[in-house]
Design an enzyme around this catalytic site. Structure first.
Site, mmCIF file in Angstrom:
data_model
loop_
_atom_site.group_PDB
_atom_site.id
_atom_site.type_symbol
_atom_site.label_atom_id
_atom_site.label_comp_id
_atom_site.label_asym_id
_atom_site.label_seq_id
_atom_site.Cartn_x
_atom_site.Cartn_y
_atom_site.Cartn_z
ATOM 1 N N CYS A 73 -5.030 7.370 0.806
ATOM 2 C CA CYS A 73 -5.494 6.862 -0.489
ATOM 3 C C CYS A 73 -4.752 7.653 -1.554
ATOM 4 O O CYS A 73 -5.010 8.838 -1.752
ATOM 5 C CB CYS A 73 -7.001 7.026 -0.630
ATOM 6 S SG CYS A 73 -7.617 6.596 -2.278
ATOM 7 N N HIS A 160 0.657 -2.354 3.776
ATOM 8 C CA HIS A 160 0.717 -3.118 2.528
ATOM 9 C C HIS A 160 1.617 -4.331 2.701
ATOM 10 O O HIS A 160 2.672 -4.242 3.339
ATOM 11 C CB HIS A 160 1.276 -2.271 1.383
ATOM 12 C CG HIS A 160 0.352 -1.199 0.927
ATOM 13 N ND1 HIS A 160 -0.547 -1.369 -0.101
ATOM 14 C CD2 HIS A 160 0.174 0.069 1.376
ATOM 15 C CE1 HIS A 160 -1.237 -0.245 -0.262
ATOM 16 N NE2 HIS A 160 -0.818 0.639 0.622
ATOM 17 N N GLU A 209 -7.493 -4.443 -2.185
ATOM 18 C CA GLU A 209 -7.514 -3.396 -1.170
ATOM 19 C C GLU A 209 -8.366 -3.824 0.010
ATOM 20 O O GLU A 209 -9.475 -4.333 -0.170
ATOM 21 C CB GLU A 209 -8.081 -2.089 -1.748
ATOM 22 C CG GLU A 209 -7.118 -1.341 -2.639
ATOM 23 C CD GLU A 209 -7.554 0.100 -2.831
ATOM 24 O OE1 GLU A 209 -7.776 0.801 -1.816
ATOM 25 O OE2 GLU A 209 -7.669 0.525 -3.982
ATOM 26 N N CYS A 218 -4.432 1.159 -7.390
ATOM 27 C CA CYS A 218 -4.227 1.536 -5.988
ATOM 28 C C CYS A 218 -2.938 2.328 -5.915
ATOM 29 O O CYS A 218 -1.847 1.781 -6.138
ATOM 30 C CB CYS A 218 -4.152 0.286 -5.104
ATOM 31 S SG CYS A 218 -3.797 0.652 -3.369
ATOM 32 N N GLY A 221 -0.676 1.365 -3.078
ATOM 33 C CA GLY A 221 -0.189 0.026 -3.401
ATOM 34 C C GLY A 221 0.938 0.059 -4.415
ATOM 35 O O GLY A 221 1.905 -0.714 -4.315
#
Length: 273
Positions: A73, A160, A209, A218, A221
């Site tokens: 994260c 992703h 997400e 994110c 991301g």
């Protein structure tokens, strides 16, 4: 017993952070969901547990709001990095995660840079269920006019897929996101990015997400979107990413490492029952 926590956010991507320096904390799926529930719990996108480490400043674990533990994260790592640097008085913090060893450095007043390491670019690293070109995925994941250009896939310690769209504001992300997240091509599900190239050094990005839904920001991301765009030569190797919650600066260095820089904020303190 009650357990103290900090509510933190990185560009509105919000976290409940629990430090376990004295007593271990191993929440169940049900407990994570209860904490993350915005109506009956504290409310957050992710739960973060900061544990002692013999070889780093801390070992950190992450859970999405649906109760699933995940490896990485980006915004959460930045927040934890800021906490560790505030506690130590140093300008660097080394953090162990399931995705590997990450280094956070102070980049200004409440600004933190995190070396997110090398992106995974091979289909097995994402992972995908079968072999595909990750620069330009040759399969239709969702039939929608704005998604006709093939997406790219990148792992930043978590999977992703990034769609490049002409106008991200007009894409029905809440409808498309959950379908792509659970597409059989992604055995571990996938975070779904929708990126609009504004300039060679600027990308407008929204992210669905996995396990959390549409979030205000994110970090992984943003890293994945920059790498996917640079691989397609849609941008250079550094860009400002415009997310709903604010801006992140991402650089894909010549040595292959991805560096993410952005703010970290403490919202309030509390105690978990």
């Amino acid at each position: 017993m009650s357990r103290p926590f900090l509510k933190m956010n990185g560009l509105g991507n919000d976290f409940v952070v629990v430090e376990t320096r004295t007593a271990p904390f191993a929440p169940t799926t049900v407990e994570v969901r209860a904490i993350a529930n915005r109506e009956t719990g504290v409310g957050c996108d992710q739960l973060i547990v900061v544990e002692p480490s013999d070889t780093a400043d801390a070992h950190v674990r992450f859970w999405n709001a649906d109760g699933e533990e995940v490896s990485a994260c980006g915004n959460g790592t930045r927040c934890v990095g800021w906490l560790l640097m505030q506690a130590s008085g140093k300008d660097e913090a080394v953090i162990e995660t399931k995705a590997g060893r990450l280094v956070a450095t102070r980049a200004g007043e409440r600004l933190v840079s995190v070396d997110m390491g090398l992106p995974g670019l091979e289909w097995r690293e994402i992972p995908l269920a079968s072999e595909h070109d990750t620069v330009s995925l040759g399969t239709v994941l969702y039939d929608h006019a704005d998604l006709m250009a093939p997406p790219g896939c990148v792992s930043m310690g978590n999977p992703h897929v990034v769609f490049f769209v002409p106008d991200v504001e007009s894409v029905p992300i809440a409808r498309i996101g959950p379908v792509v997240e659970h597409h059989p091509l992604f055995p571990q599900q996938v975070n779904v990015g929708f990126a609009q190239i504004v300039a060679a050094d600027r990308i407008r990005l929204r992210v669905w997400e996995r396990g959390a839904g549409l979030t205000r920001a994110c970090g992984t991301g943003a890293c994945a979107a920059l790498v996917a765009a640079a691989r397609r030569e849609l941008t250079g190797r550094h860009a400002t990413l415009e997310l709903d919650g604010g801006e992140l600066f991402i650089e894909w260095r010549k040595d292959g490492h991805v560096i993410m820089t952005g703010p970290a904020a403490v919202d309030f303190m509390g105690e978990l029952p």
